[in-house]
Motif scaffolding. Structure first.
Motif, mmCIF file in Angstrom:
data_model
loop_
_atom_site.group_PDB
_atom_site.id
_atom_site.type_symbol
_atom_site.label_atom_id
_atom_site.label_comp_id
_atom_site.label_asym_id
_atom_site.label_seq_id
_atom_site.Cartn_x
_atom_site.Cartn_y
_atom_site.Cartn_z
ATOM 1 N N SER A 453 0.914 -1.243 0.088
ATOM 2 C CA SER A 453 -0.020 -0.079 0.020
ATOM 3 C C SER A 453 0.821 1.222 0.031
ATOM 4 N N VAL A 454 0.911 1.947 -1.031
ATOM 5 C CA VAL A 454 1.839 3.131 -1.284
ATOM 6 C C VAL A 454 0.736 4.438 -1.260
ATOM 7 N N VAL A 464 4.377 -5.746 -10.917
ATOM 8 C CA VAL A 464 5.655 -4.971 -11.083
ATOM 9 C C VAL A 464 6.850 -5.939 -11.594
ATOM 10 N N GLU A 465 6.855 -6.980 -10.938
ATOM 11 C CA GLU A 465 7.724 -7.963 -11.522
ATOM 12 C C GLU A 465 7.618 -8.117 -12.891
ATOM 13 N N GLN A 487 4.852 7.533 3.099
ATOM 14 C CA GLN A 487 3.849 6.627 2.321
ATOM 15 C C GLN A 487 3.154 5.495 2.866
ATOM 16 N N GLY A 488 3.649 5.012 4.046
ATOM 17 C CA GLY A 488 3.394 3.885 4.524
ATOM 18 C C GLY A 488 4.169 2.655 4.093
ATOM 19 N N GLU A 489 4.183 2.617 2.840
ATOM 20 C CA GLU A 489 5.318 1.513 2.182
ATOM 21 C C GLU A 489 5.899 2.041 0.927
ATOM 22 N N VAL A 520 3.948 5.839 -11.300
ATOM 23 C CA VAL A 520 5.022 6.186 -10.570
ATOM 24 C C VAL A 520 4.757 5.541 -8.992
ATOM 25 N N TYR A 521 3.612 5.542 -8.609
ATOM 26 C CA TYR A 521 3.365 4.826 -7.516
ATOM 27 C C TYR A 521 3.727 3.201 -7.266
ATOM 28 N N LYS A 522 3.828 2.601 -8.565
ATOM 29 C CA LYS A 522 4.074 1.191 -8.425
ATOM 30 C C LYS A 522 5.602 1.167 -8.808
#
Length: 557
Positions: A453-454, A464-465, A487-489, A520-522
């Motif tokens: 969680s971003v 993402v991988e 951002q939390g994570e 960008v968050y990923k």
């Protein structure tokens, strides 16, 4: 009509009538039909169906007459791939006992747990794995261990590269009470008293990886195993003349079903390796005209990146399939373009005897779990409310099928958590997050608890991988989370670079590339280079170990 029915393989029914036979009966039929055919080829050593059947009966007699194994007893099978695994497996079931396959990478306390939980008192063990069984023998947990050496089945004139541990001297097996050598057990040539067995009898107790708490035994019957085998045969149009490459570990359901139970059911030949060696695998494919190969994507990525493939004749390979992880699109494209081979992605679990979902061979989608196969009812539900979700929404995949296990061994709490009733059917909660697209194909997002969680945005590491595999310098990648005060994570990528790019591509280069190719968050905010990623014996990247290491590092800091 369900959306996926428009892509259903032509000529195949929606449901099947799985053979109502036991697994030893499958072997007996194949031995009667093809007695002189090679059942197993092991480093150029050939074991025919007639000889395989003879050895199974002799070993079954020894288990019953000398080891006291009776109907319903559990017997551990601690070995890497070899002909002895096939013999021992069927011998156990021949007398109505239950095979308990053990991960060859287990250590002594893990083996002790499996013996204790299953109640097994007898084990088969390969010589190099005997050490982890000795404490069980000393404590009395095990009464008898039958020890085999791989070299006994190696072809006498093989020119293949043999690992040192296969050539190890026989003196490695200690002379202790409770230990019997394989060849001595066979030489006794004892006949087993007939045991009445039924296709609904338990025959197999594989243990899950134990992602939460202790590993759990999955109760499979001859019917559940056969349902998966029969379905896979028809789905992929396999037959008795197919030649299989058996490299995926047979103590795991992917290898057990596709490298042993499936070829034996057909009366086909399997060319077997005990451990992965991409150079030897290439020789075997060419030498024995291997046409079918089931393997996890990581193994195939390693094999097809081998420069030594140049000049090798791989033209016999017709079908590759597997599961356990998504096949990166970049790799799938390379297989199509360079080798003219399609990778048939599928989805299954230990709890479903491996075969459950698969992509139609002629209408496959990449990085896809495929569609529910014969008689399988899979749905996507809200993990909290268990209400079925509309198409396109991510939720937990639940499934009902003939190949579904009967339950977890002596674990009612786990059974209560794993099974639910819907519409009068018994469904298994897989713990996998997925969605169904407009064509009725299922796509994995991740495990239920593997979400990053971003800033409130959900990131699925598998997505993402998959994107990172498109970078020309990346050989392997694993995505985990990193705690972040704002951002939390954050997203972290642990990366193995291809050899030619090491020292020429930086962590900052990967981060910059990722920001150009995903939201960008990923995109990973942190990249770490490693020489190799830790994997399970079945080739799966152990992301949980990397995640736990990251957590411990954060605590220490």
């Amino acid at each position: 009509m369900s959306a996926h029915q428009q892509f259903w393989p032509r000529g195949l029914p929606a449901t099947l009538h799985a053979p109502l036979t036991t697994l030893p009966q499958n072997l007996a039929v194949s031995a009667a039909r093809y007695p002189e055919r090679a059942a197993v080829i092991f480093y150029d050593g050939v074991l025919t169906y007639a000889e395989l059947s003879r050895q199974v009966l002799a070993m079954a007699g020894y288990l019953q007459q000398r080891c006291g194994v009776a109907r319903g007893d559990r017997v551990l099978l601690v070995s890497q791939n070899c002909p002895q695994f096939v013999v021992a497996y069927h011998a156990i079931m021949q007398i109505g006992a239950i095979a308990v396959p053990v991960n060859a990478m287990c250590i002594a306390n893990e083996l002790d747990y499996l013996a204790s939980d299953s109640g097994a008192h007898v084990a088969f063990a390969a010589s190099e794995l005997l050490e982890c069984a000795l404490p069980c023998l000393a404590s009395g947990r095990l009464r008898q261990v039958i020890v085999h050496r791989y070299a006994e089945y190696v072809g006498p004139e093989t020119d293949l590269e043999l690992p040192e541990w296969i050539c190890a001297a026989e003196a490695e097996v200690p002379a202790k009470v409770g230990i019997t050598l394989w060849r001595e057990a066979l030489a006794a040539n004892l006949a087993a008293e007939p045991v009445a067995t039924d296709y609904d009898d338990p025959c197999l107790l594989p243990y899950t990886s134990g992602t939460t708490g202790k590993p759990k035994g999955c109760i499979h019957t001859h019917r559940t195993v056969n349902a998966a085998v029969h379905g896979s045969v028809l789905w992929r149009k396999l037959h008795a003349e197919t030649v299989f490459l058996g490299v995926a570990p047979m103590f795991h359901l992917l290898g057990m079903q596709n490298c042993m139970n499936l070829p034996v059911y057909l009366g086909a030949t399997v060319v077997m390796l005990p451990r992965w060696n991409r150079d030897v695998a290439a020789v075997l494919i060419e030498r024995y005209r291997v046409s079918a190969w089931s393997a996890p994507p990581a193994m195939l990525v390693n094999f097809f990146s081998n420069p030594a493939l140049e000049g090798r004749d791989l033209s016999s390979l017709a079908l590759l399939w597997g599961g356990g992880a998504a096949m990166p699109e970049a790799v799938a494209g390379m297989l199509r373009e360079r080798f003219g081979i399609s990778y048939n992605e599928s989805y299954g679990l230990t709890e479903t005897a491996a075969f459950l979902h698969a992509n139609p061979v002629e209408h496959g989608k990449r990085q896809c779990l495929g569609i529910p196969t014969f008689g399988v009812d899979s749905r996507i539900v809200d993990p909290e409310t268990l209400e079925e979700l509309p198409r396109g929404e991510v939720g937990e995949l639940i499934t009902s099928a003939e190949q579904l296990m009967k339950g977890y061994w002596q674990n009612e709490r786990a059974n209560a958590e794993a099974f639910i009733k819907l519409d009068g059917k018994r469904f298994f909660r897989t713990g996998d997050l997925a969605y169904i697209d407009e064509d009725g194909y299922f796509f994995m997002r991740d495990r239920l608890k593997r979400i990053i969680s971003v800033s409130g945005y959900k990131v699925w590491p598998a997505e993402v991988e998959s994107a990172l595999y498109h970078h020309e310098a990346i050989l392997e990648a694993c995505v985990i989370s990193v705690a972040d005060a704002q951002q939390g994570e954050m997203v972290k990528a642990v990366v193995v670079l291809r050899p030619e790019y090491r020292g020429h591509v930086s962590e900052a280069d990967i981060i910059a590339w990722a920001r150009q190719h995903m939201a960008v968050y990923k995109a990973p905010r942190v990249v770490a280079f490693v020489d190799e990623l830790v994997k399970s014996s079945t080739g799966k990247i152990l992301w949980r170990e990397l995640q736990e290491a990251e957590r411990l590092h954060a605590v220490a800091s």
